[in-house]
Design an enzyme around this catalytic site. Structure first.
Site, PDB file in Angstrom:
ATOM      1  N   SER A  41     136.517  82.229  49.620  1.00 30.56           N
ATOM      2  CA  SER A  41     137.208  81.294  48.731  1.00 30.56           C
ATOM      3  C   SER A  41     136.182  80.778  47.724  1.00 30.56           C
ATOM      4  O   SER A  41     135.872  79.602  47.676  1.00 30.56           O
ATOM      5  CB  SER A  41     137.829  80.152  49.538  1.00 30.56           C
ATOM      6  OG  SER A  41     136.846  79.367  50.156  1.00 30.56           O
ATOM      7  N   HIS A 146     140.467  82.643  54.794  1.00 30.36           N
ATOM      8  CA  HIS A 146     139.639  83.084  55.922  1.00 30.36           C
ATOM      9  C   HIS A 146     140.428  83.794  57.014  1.00 30.36           C
ATOM     10  O   HIS A 146     139.862  84.247  58.002  1.00 30.36           O
ATOM     11  CB  HIS A 146     138.893  81.902  56.538  1.00 30.36           C
ATOM     12  CG  HIS A 146     137.859  81.327  55.622  1.00 30.36           C
ATOM     13  ND1 HIS A 146     137.153  80.196  55.894  1.00 30.36           N
ATOM     14  CD2 HIS A 146     137.406  81.754  54.404  1.00 30.36           C
ATOM     15  CE1 HIS A 146     136.313  79.926  54.903  1.00 30.36           C
ATOM     16  NE2 HIS A 146     136.465  80.858  53.983  1.00 30.36           N
ATOM     17  N   GLN A 154     142.418  75.497  54.559  1.00 30.98           N
ATOM     18  CA  GLN A 154     141.446  76.493  55.041  1.00 30.98           C
ATOM     19  C   GLN A 154     140.747  76.122  56.363  1.00 30.98           C
ATOM     20  O   GLN A 154     140.569  76.983  57.212  1.00 30.98           O
ATOM     21  CB  GLN A 154     140.389  76.697  53.952  1.00 30.98           C
ATOM     22  CG  GLN A 154     139.350  77.743  54.262  1.00 30.98           C
ATOM     23  CD  GLN A 154     138.419  77.961  53.084  1.00 30.98           C
ATOM     24  OE1 GLN A 154     138.782  78.619  52.116  1.00 30.98           O
ATOM     25  NE2 GLN A 154     137.225  77.398  53.148  1.00 30.98           N
ATOM     26  N   ASP A 301     133.230  71.031  46.741  1.00 33.09           N
ATOM     27  CA  ASP A 301     132.592  72.332  46.965  1.00 33.09           C
ATOM     28  C   ASP A 301     132.835  73.181  45.713  1.00 33.09           C
ATOM     29  O   ASP A 301     131.954  73.288  44.839  1.00 33.09           O
ATOM     30  CB  ASP A 301     133.185  72.966  48.235  1.00 33.09           C
ATOM     31  CG  ASP A 301     132.795  74.420  48.433  1.00 33.09           C
ATOM     32  OD1 ASP A 301     131.907  74.914  47.729  1.00 33.09           O
ATOM     33  OD2 ASP A 301     133.386  75.088  49.314  1.00 33.09           O
ATOM     34  N   LYS A 326     125.574  74.873  48.767  1.00 34.69           N
ATOM     35  CA  LYS A 326     125.508  76.282  49.164  1.00 34.69           C
ATOM     36  C   LYS A 326     124.492  76.968  48.243  1.00 34.69           C
ATOM     37  O   LYS A 326     124.782  77.171  47.062  1.00 34.69           O
ATOM     38  CB  LYS A 326     126.868  76.951  48.977  1.00 34.69           C
ATOM     39  CG  LYS A 326     127.964  76.480  49.940  1.00 34.69           C
ATOM     40  CD  LYS A 326     129.318  77.018  49.489  1.00 34.69           C
ATOM     41  CE  LYS A 326     130.396  76.897  50.537  1.00 34.69           C
ATOM     42  NZ  LYS A 326     131.737  77.206  49.986  1.00 34.69           N
ATOM     43  N   ARG A 355     128.479  80.313  54.510  1.00 36.53           N
ATOM     44  CA  ARG A 355     129.602  80.934  53.820  1.00 36.53           C
ATOM     45  C   ARG A 355     130.462  81.623  54.880  1.00 36.53           C
ATOM     46  O   ARG A 355     130.019  81.861  56.002  1.00 36.53           O
ATOM     47  CB  ARG A 355     129.133  81.985  52.788  1.00 36.53           C
ATOM     48  CG  ARG A 355     128.224  81.484  51.699  1.00 36.53           C
ATOM     49  CD  ARG A 355     128.762  80.321  50.899  1.00 36.53           C
ATOM     50  NE  ARG A 355     130.060  80.492  50.302  1.00 36.53           N
ATOM     51  CZ  ARG A 355     130.324  80.532  48.993  1.00 36.53           C
ATOM     52  NH1 ARG A 355     129.322  80.441  48.138  1.00 36.53           N
ATOM     53  NH2 ARG A 355     131.557  80.623  48.540  1.00 36.53           N
ATOM     54  N   SER A 356     131.686  81.984  54.489  1.00 36.94           N
ATOM     55  CA  SER A 356     132.554  82.627  55.490  1.00 36.94           C
ATOM     56  C   SER A 356     132.007  83.999  55.904  1.00 36.94           C
ATOM     57  O   SER A 356     132.171  84.418  57.040  1.00 36.94           O
ATOM     58  CB  SER A 356     133.977  82.721  54.965  1.00 36.94           C
ATOM     59  OG  SER A 356     134.004  83.279  53.670  1.00 36.94           O
TER      60      SER A 356
HETATM   61  P1  PGA Z   1     133.733  80.456  51.579  1.00 32.37           P
HETATM   62  O1  PGA Z   1     134.317  79.235  52.411  1.00 32.37           O
HETATM   63  O2  PGA Z   1     132.399  80.752  52.087  1.00 32.37           O
HETATM   64  O3  PGA Z   1     134.745  81.544  51.844  1.00 32.37           O
HETATM   65  O4  PGA Z   1     133.726  80.014  50.140  1.00 32.37           O
HETATM   66  C1  PGA Z   1     133.565  78.141  52.806  1.00 32.37           C
HETATM   67  C2  PGA Z   1     134.024  76.873  52.137  1.00 32.37           C
HETATM   68  O5  PGA Z   1     134.972  76.882  51.323  1.00 32.37           O
HETATM   69  O6  PGA Z   1     133.439  75.826  52.363  1.00 32.37           O
HETATM   70 ZN    ZN Z   2     134.838  74.617  50.963  1.00 28.40          ZN
END
Ligand code: PGA
Ligand code: ZN
Length: 400
Positions: A41, A146, A154, A301, A326, A355-356
């Protein structure tokens, strides 16, 4: 000791089985390695991994653009190394060498410097003042990008605040197991699954999942004897369509979405809500922060994408009170640190995040301590998630 003598890149797999890049850095007497995670995402304003689904071009660019610039540099001059990565790239969002190559190189260089100086990464980066452990946010129920067939929201998370980080990690894992038992009883004929981050996936409406989460948190809280609070990562940009937030059982205009989220915060005692609104809705974030920001973290985020200019816009408008961090959203450690410092200087909390699509690398556990982050989002269970949680336990042991 810390001169970069050799650099290597290879293709490895992430937790989704997708190829990603891993970089090795050798200094005269040190070694560092980091492999890049990847999101599902992803925010539209993030730095981009290169190229879509294929890492061969990224490897070529590393060999032609990065190696000649970085070799011979001193690994302790992180800002200079990261500056050279920007030079090698020449674009704003690392679209030429790829943010995956940049972040793998940048963090591997820091690890090599720490290793040459015989220091743990958190101590090398954070100095003597890096002594605070983050609160772990454990993802228990999931959906969105996810998983298929899960909730629209999510992530449904448990945030334990135990006397030690080891206690909190244990409480989050216990809460994860408890949710699995509850779902098994409630949906006896349904095959339960786990999403990309190890959270349970089941055919539940969002508020049903939230009720299960809140009940579980309160049970674990009484059993463990310390606070365990529910939290959400809504990743709302993923279901914002033609001006409305589209859930399985409702469709909300932005002002109604703010009211809805504010009600969830009140009713379920949420301690944190991430990306409750679209990634460009600074005003909406400001409205929600005004309504619930005193009792709950309102985390950006996809809104902030670890970018200091976007965080500055948020500060100016009063949007959110916390920033998700991140490193692969910006591509270098120096840019990540800039975002963290800016957030802290302006009274925003920070929550570092996996991360996912992850690897077994545990560097973000060290970054959380080095940066003094309030929280760390790195799942509750699953090998690539527990690699980081277990490293936090080891760091805590060293610090006490
Ligand atoms: P992503 O999800 O790593 O798929 O972006 C993690 C989040 O949204 O915090
Ligand atoms: Zn997020």
């Amino acid at each position: 000791m810390t001169l970069i003598e050799d650099l290597m890149i290879r293709k490895v797999l992430d937790s989704r089985g997708n190829p990603t890049v891993e970089v090795d850095i050798y200094t005269t007497s040190g070694f560092g390695r980091f492999s890049s995670p990847s999101g599902a995402s992803t925010g539209v304003h993030e730095a981009v991994a290169l190229p879509e689904g294929k890492v061969e071009l990224a490897i070529e660019r590393f060999e032609s653009e990065v190696i000649p610039r970085i070799s011979g540099m001193d690994a302790v001059f992180q800002e200079e190394v990261d500056g050279a990565l920007h030079e090698a790239d020449g674009t704003v969002g690392f679209s030429s060498i790829g943010a995956n190559v940049a972040v793998a190189t940048s963090i591997a260089v820091a690890k090599a410097a720490a290793s040459a100086l015989d220091l743990p990464l958190y101590r090398y980066l954070g100095g003597m003042m890096a002594n605070r452990l983050p609160r772990p946010f454990g993802n228990l129920i999931g959906g969105g990008r996810h998983a298929r067939g899960g909730t629209t929201i999510q992530e449904f998370l448990c945030v334990a605040r135990g006397p030690t980080v080891a206690d909190s990690i244990e409480a989050n894992a216990l809460a994860h197991r408890r949710v699995g038992e509850k779902l098994g009883k409630r949906l006896p004929d349904v095959a339960l699954a786990k999403g990309d981050e190890g959270a349970w996936v089941a055919p539940l409406k969002d508020e049903e999942a939230l009720a299960i989460l809140a009940e579980t948190c309160s049970e674990i809280e009484s059993e463990m004897g310390f606070q365990c609070r529910p939290a959400l990562d809504m990743a709302a940009s993923e279901f914002f369509r033609r001006g409305k937030y589209v859930y399985a059982d409702r469709s909300l205009e932005p002002d109604k979405q703010i009211e809805f989220v504010a009600r969830l915060v009140e009713e379920y005692g949420l301690c944190s809500v991430e990306d409750p609104l679209d990634q460009d809705d600074f005003e909406g974030f400001a409205g929600l922060t005004e309504a619930v920001g005193k009792k709950c973290l309102v985390v950006g985020d996809d809104l902030f994408v670890t970018d200091v200019d976007r965080i500055a816009q948020g500060v100016e408008k009063g949007a959110g009170n916390a920033v998700l961090i991140k490193p692969n959203q910006v591509g270098t450690l120096t840019d990540t640190l800039l975002a963290v410092d800016y957030a802290h200087q302006h009274g925003y909390k920070t929550v570092i995040s996996h991360r996912s699509g992850e690897t077994t690398d545990d560097a973000i556990a060290h970054l959380a301590v080095a940066f003094g982050c309030e929280g760390i989002k790195t799942g509750a269970v699953g090998g690539e998630r527990t690699a980081k949680l277990n490293e936090l336990i080891r760091i805590e042991e060293e610090l006490t």
